[in-house]
Design a protein around this motif. Structure first.
Motif, PDB file in Angstrom:
ATOM      1  N   LYS A   1      30.176   4.235 133.026  1.00  0.00           N
ATOM      2  CA  LYS A   1      29.073   3.651 133.787  1.00  0.00           C
ATOM      3  C   LYS A   1      28.748   2.255 133.280  1.00  0.00           C
ATOM      4  N   VAL A   2      28.505   1.355 134.231  1.00  0.00           N
ATOM      5  CA  VAL A   2      28.085  -0.008 133.904  1.00  0.00           C
ATOM      6  C   VAL A   2      26.948  -0.392 134.847  1.00  0.00           C
ATOM      7  N   ASP A   3      26.139  -1.330 134.407  1.00  0.00           N
ATOM      8  CA  ASP A   3      25.071  -1.839 135.259  1.00  0.00           C
ATOM      9  C   ASP A   3      25.646  -2.811 136.275  1.00  0.00           C
ATOM     10  N   GLU A   4      25.115  -2.773 137.480  1.00  0.00           N
ATOM     11  CA  GLU A   4      25.551  -3.682 138.535  1.00  0.00           C
ATOM     12  C   GLU A   4      25.420  -5.125 138.048  1.00  0.00           C
ATOM     13  N   GLY A   5      26.425  -5.915 138.318  1.00  0.00           N
ATOM     14  CA  GLY A   5      26.459  -7.317 137.899  1.00  0.00           C
ATOM     15  C   GLY A   5      27.273  -7.535 136.639  1.00  0.00           C
ATOM     16  N   GLN A   6      27.571  -6.468 135.921  1.00  0.00           N
ATOM     17  CA  GLN A   6      28.351  -6.577 134.690  1.00  0.00           C
ATOM     18  C   GLN A   6      29.819  -6.853 135.013  1.00  0.00           C
TER      19      GLN A   6
ATOM     20  N   SER B   1      31.310  -6.280 139.105  1.00  0.00           N
ATOM     21  CA  SER B   1      30.568  -5.155 139.666  1.00  0.00           C
ATOM     22  C   SER B   1      29.402  -5.564 140.576  1.00  0.00           C
ATOM     23  N   SER B   2      29.193  -6.845 140.764  1.00  0.00           N
ATOM     24  CA  SER B   2      28.095  -7.299 141.633  1.00  0.00           C
ATOM     25  C   SER B   2      28.279  -6.767 143.047  1.00  0.00           C
ATOM     26  N   GLY B   3      27.233  -6.112 143.562  1.00  0.00           N
ATOM     27  CA  GLY B   3      27.285  -5.577 144.918  1.00  0.00           C
ATOM     28  C   GLY B   3      28.208  -4.382 145.081  1.00  0.00           C
ATOM     29  N   ARG B   4      28.571  -3.728 144.006  1.00  0.00           N
ATOM     30  CA  ARG B   4      29.543  -2.625 144.048  1.00  0.00           C
ATOM     31  C   ARG B   4      28.967  -1.317 143.537  1.00  0.00           C
ATOM     32  N   ALA B   5      27.691  -1.049 143.822  1.00  0.00           N
ATOM     33  CA  ALA B   5      27.057   0.173 143.329  1.00  0.00           C
ATOM     34  C   ALA B   5      27.830   1.406 143.786  1.00  0.00           C
TER      35      ALA B   5
ATOM     36  N   GLU C   1      31.904   3.467 137.327  1.00  0.00           N
ATOM     37  CA  GLU C   1      30.694   3.870 138.048  1.00  0.00           C
ATOM     38  C   GLU C   1      29.658   2.768 137.848  1.00  0.00           C
ATOM     39  N   VAL C   2      29.296   2.111 138.956  1.00  0.00           N
ATOM     40  CA  VAL C   2      28.345   1.001 138.887  1.00  0.00           C
ATOM     41  C   VAL C   2      26.949   1.529 139.240  1.00  0.00           C
ATOM     42  N   ILE C   3      26.022   1.320 138.302  1.00  0.00           N
ATOM     43  CA  ILE C   3      24.640   1.758 138.481  1.00  0.00           C
ATOM     44  C   ILE C   3      23.836   0.615 139.110  1.00  0.00           C
ATOM     45  N   LYS C   4      23.270   0.901 140.277  1.00  0.00           N
ATOM     46  CA  LYS C   4      22.500  -0.109 141.026  1.00  0.00           C
ATOM     47  C   LYS C   4      21.286  -0.548 140.219  1.00  0.00           C
ATOM     48  N   LYS C   5      21.057  -1.844 140.227  1.00  0.00           N
ATOM     49  CA  LYS C   5      19.885  -2.403 139.515  1.00  0.00           C
ATOM     50  C   LYS C   5      18.604  -2.062 140.232  1.00  0.00           C
TER      51      LYS C   5
END
Length: 153
Positions: free
Chosen positions: A63-68, A119-123, A149-153
């Protein structure tokens, strides 16, 4: 008169597309060469093929935060007896970038294909692939896969 204009426009568009077309496709990351334009063209001969062993299989970056920006890497070994040449790496989409090694990998040596995923915009779950072309026996095409897995901000 209007029909003649439409036909003329179609013909000019077709001719322009054909004149601009080449046997080479590319993206900003890596060119794909035809044998006649490939700087390694003498190595495409099957007598110069070798073997590749992928040291890293499919990867899960969790898992990563969106934008990473996620850095990916796929290690491999030249398990044959000729220099291994990675002709191209082609990510399946624009959110992924990758680059091949700049030099041939000598027999017994290891190399790495590095890449990154924006990962920007890829939740959500992202399953990505990178197509690799190399002078390898049993097929020149290889597909690398990774998941994040992208976690939406």
């Amino acid at each position: 008169m209007r029909l003649a204009f439409v036909i003329a426009t179609f013909i000019l568009t077709f001719v322009a597309c054909k004149q601009g077309a080449k046997d080479v496709t590319s993206n900003a990351n890596s060119p794909v060469f035809t044998p006649s334009e490939n700087p390694w063209k003498e190595k495409i001969d099957s007598a110069n093929f070798t073997s590749i062993t992928w040291l890293d299989g499919d990867q899960d970056y969790g898992k990563v935060d969106e934008g990473q920006q996620v850095e990916v890497a796929f290690r491999f070994r030249n398990s044959g007896d000729k220099p291994l040449i990675i002709y191209s790496v082609q990510p399946a989409c624009g959110c992924t970038a990758a680059e091949p090694p700049k030099e041939p990998i000598l027999p017994g040596k290891e190399g790495v294909i590095k890449g990154s995923f924006n990962s920007s915009g890829r939740a959500g779950t992202n399953n990505k692939s990178i197509a690799v072309q190399a002078n390898t026996t049993g097929g020149m095409e290889h597909n690398l896969h990774f998941k994040v897995e992208v976690i939406k901000k």
